[in-house]
Design an enzyme around this catalytic site. Structure first.
Site, PDB file in Angstrom:
ATOM      1  N   ASP A   1      16.604  21.639  38.958  1.00 56.24           N
ATOM      2  CA  ASP A   1      16.022  22.695  38.032  1.00 56.24           C
ATOM      3  C   ASP A   1      16.193  22.014  36.427  1.00 56.24           C
ATOM      4  O   ASP A   1      17.159  21.484  36.074  1.00 56.24           O
ATOM      5  CB  ASP A   1      17.006  23.800  38.017  1.00 56.24           C
ATOM      6  CG  ASP A   1      16.044  25.304  38.159  1.00 56.24           C
ATOM      7  OD1 ASP A   1      14.716  25.077  38.236  1.00 56.24           O
ATOM      8  OD2 ASP A   1      16.685  26.091  38.563  1.00 56.24           O
TER       9      ASP A   1
ATOM     10  N   ASP B   1      19.573  26.165  38.203  1.00 52.72           N
ATOM     11  CA  ASP B   1      20.124  26.513  37.030  1.00 52.72           C
ATOM     12  C   ASP B   1      20.954  27.866  37.079  1.00 52.72           C
ATOM     13  O   ASP B   1      21.954  28.086  36.327  1.00 52.72           O
ATOM     14  CB  ASP B   1      19.699  26.301  35.668  1.00 52.72           C
ATOM     15  CG  ASP B   1      18.111  27.459  35.682  1.00 52.72           C
ATOM     16  OD1 ASP B   1      18.339  28.129  36.766  1.00 52.72           O
ATOM     17  OD2 ASP B   1      17.783  27.544  34.747  1.00 52.72           O
ATOM     18  N   SER B   2      20.719  28.615  38.329  1.00 53.47           N
ATOM     19  CA  SER B   2      21.758  29.774  38.757  1.00 53.47           C
ATOM     20  C   SER B   2      23.177  29.115  38.709  1.00 53.47           C
ATOM     21  O   SER B   2      24.125  30.082  38.629  1.00 53.47           O
ATOM     22  CB  SER B   2      21.467  30.194  39.913  1.00 53.47           C
ATOM     23  OG  SER B   2      21.115  29.068  41.142  1.00 53.47           O
TER      24      SER B   2
ATOM     25  N   GLU C   1      10.095  26.548  35.011  1.00 54.03           N
ATOM     26  CA  GLU C   1       9.542  27.914  35.189  1.00 54.03           C
ATOM     27  C   GLU C   1       8.637  28.168  34.286  1.00 54.03           C
ATOM     28  O   GLU C   1       8.372  27.401  33.209  1.00 54.03           O
ATOM     29  CB  GLU C   1      10.751  29.019  34.760  1.00 54.03           C
ATOM     30  CG  GLU C   1      12.049  28.733  35.456  1.00 54.03           C
ATOM     31  CD  GLU C   1      13.063  29.765  35.125  1.00 54.03           C
ATOM     32  OE1 GLU C   1      12.958  30.518  34.044  1.00 54.03           O
ATOM     33  OE2 GLU C   1      14.145  29.649  35.755  1.00 54.03           O
TER      34      GLU C   1
ATOM     35  N   LYS D   1      11.993  21.135  39.242  1.00 50.11           N
ATOM     36  CA  LYS D   1      11.353  22.589  39.183  1.00 50.11           C
ATOM     37  C   LYS D   1      11.396  22.998  37.865  1.00 50.11           C
ATOM     38  O   LYS D   1      12.370  23.177  37.014  1.00 50.11           O
ATOM     39  CB  LYS D   1      12.121  23.680  40.079  1.00 50.11           C
ATOM     40  CG  LYS D   1      11.700  25.200  40.044  1.00 50.11           C
ATOM     41  CD  LYS D   1      12.187  26.164  41.029  1.00 50.11           C
ATOM     42  CE  LYS D   1      13.449  26.361  40.834  1.00 50.11           C
ATOM     43  NZ  LYS D   1      13.511  27.284  39.271  1.00 50.11           N
TER      44      LYS D   1
ATOM     45  N   GLU E   1       9.244  34.640  42.384  1.00 47.78           N
ATOM     46  CA  GLU E   1      10.414  35.205  42.338  1.00 47.78           C
ATOM     47  C   GLU E   1      10.381  36.809  41.957  1.00 47.78           C
ATOM     48  O   GLU E   1       9.598  37.151  40.855  1.00 47.78           O
ATOM     49  CB  GLU E   1      11.351  34.854  41.183  1.00 47.78           C
ATOM     50  CG  GLU E   1      12.702  35.449  41.093  1.00 47.78           C
ATOM     51  CD  GLU E   1      13.986  34.518  40.569  1.00 47.78           C
ATOM     52  OE1 GLU E   1      13.814  33.560  40.472  1.00 47.78           O
ATOM     53  OE2 GLU E   1      14.948  35.437  40.451  1.00 47.78           O
TER      54      GLU E   1
HETATM   55  O1  KIV Z   1      18.073  28.594  39.658  1.00 46.87           O
HETATM   56  C1  KIV Z   1      17.748  29.238  40.817  1.00 46.87           C
HETATM   57  O2  KIV Z   1      18.781  29.012  41.767  1.00 46.87           O
HETATM   58  C2  KIV Z   1      16.540  29.543  41.367  1.00 46.87           C
HETATM   59  C3  KIV Z   1      16.122  30.001  42.355  1.00 46.87           C
HETATM   60  C4  KIV Z   1      16.928  31.456  42.369  1.00 46.87           C
HETATM   61  C5  KIV Z   1      14.859  30.023  42.828  1.00 46.87           C
HETATM   62  O3  KIV Z   1      15.649  29.017  40.285  1.00 46.87           O
END
Ligand code: KIV
Length: 288
Positions: free
Chosen positions: A86, A47-48, A118, A116, A185
């Site tokens: 994510d 989600d970056s 968090e 994924k 992280e």
């Molecule tokens: O969203 C993302 O790119 C991430 C990575 C930095 C692990 O969660």
């Protein structure tokens, strides 16, 4: 040539054999194809993308529909790598039922091989339920960017009193719940080493030192797309931002001076040259 697909089991075996796992974020089919062909084991549709693709200040605005869209694009570009999607902010925090539905959507609509999310022990029950439903889960502890406001910014985690114990407990809870891997992280290297030794599932570090079983970086950062952004944990393996500016600058100059396109780059009514390849456009999927 037949390519052996990387699965969550491959990643576990890599940890057992002491082979490091190379993970990168990807957001579209073209970059996904390049990363896949270059040997990346896992592509994370992070989600970056809210920050590096959409231009937001944090990852919070990203929606499930946007994630599914980018996941589909990445999956189309990949032959070998495992693709992780994510779960965006507030698509899994409100209730287990809602999280199950949304993770299922990301798998079905995004075509990813796992999701994924968090957080640590607080999501153990959810991770257990997702894994039970056939949805592999990658955990993510330490600096969790979706908690930006709660954490007071993007800061190294685990240094305070009880920080080490909490991170270890979170990692153990995720492993016990069935997570197949855990992102660590922005935590001190010593703590990351301890967690990596304590759990049987692969740890993937970002700003967590070399002892992790694998490493992940935001691809735009390691490719140097933003010349002004260079945090300590990022190594720039290229300076594409500068190269893109040079290339575009040259293009602009040639368009303005009328030296692009040349005759060889144009079509005649009647061709006298050798026939050209049929395709006028490139698609990442066509390379598979
Ligand atoms: O969203 C993302 O790119 C991430 C990575 C930095 C692990 O969660």
């Amino acid at each position: 040539m037949k390519t052996t697909k990387v699965t969550i089991h491959t990643l576990r075996q890599m940890k057992e054999r002491g082979e490091k796992i190379a993970v990168l974020t990807a957001y579209d089919a073209t970059f996904a194809r390049l990363f896949d062909e270059s040997g990346a084991d896992v592509l994370l549709v992070g989600d970056s993308l809210g920050m590096v693709v959409q231009g937001h200040e944090t990852t919070l605005p990203v929606t499930l529909e946007e994630m599914a869209y980018h996941c589909r694009a990445v999956v189309r570009g990949v032959r070998r790598a495992h693709v992780v999607g994510d779960m965006p902010f507030m698509t899994y925090q409100a209730s287990i039922d809602q999280a199950m539905t949304n993770a299922g959507r990301l798998m079905k609509e995004g075509g990813v091989g796992s999701v994924k999310l968090e957080g640590g022990a607080q999501h153990a029950e959810l991770v257990h339920r997702l894994v039970g439903a056939g949805i592999p889960v990658m955990g993510h502890i330490g600096l969790t960017p979706q908690s930006y406001h709660q954490l007071g910014g993007f800061k190294v985690q685990g240094r305070g009193e009880g920080g080490r114990e909490k991170l270890l407990a979170d990692a153990r809870a995720l492993e016990e719940a069935g997570a197949y891997s855990i992102v660590l992280e922005a935590i001190p290297s010593d703590i990351a080493r301890e967690i990596t030794l304590a759990v049987s599932v692969p740890t993937i570090g970002i700003g967590a030192g070399v002892a992790c079983d694998g490493q992940v970086l935001v691809s735009y950062d390691m490719l140097g797309m933003d010349e002004t952004f260079k945090p300590r944990f990022v190594r720039r393996f290229a300076t594409l931002g500068a190269e893109i500016k040079d290339a575009v600058g040259a293009y602009v100059t040639e368009v303005r001076s009328g030296t692009f396109p040349s005759d060889a780059e144009s079509f005649a009514l009647v061709e006298t040259r050798a026939p050209q390849p049929a395709a006028l456009y490139s698609t990442a999927a066509a390379k598979k």
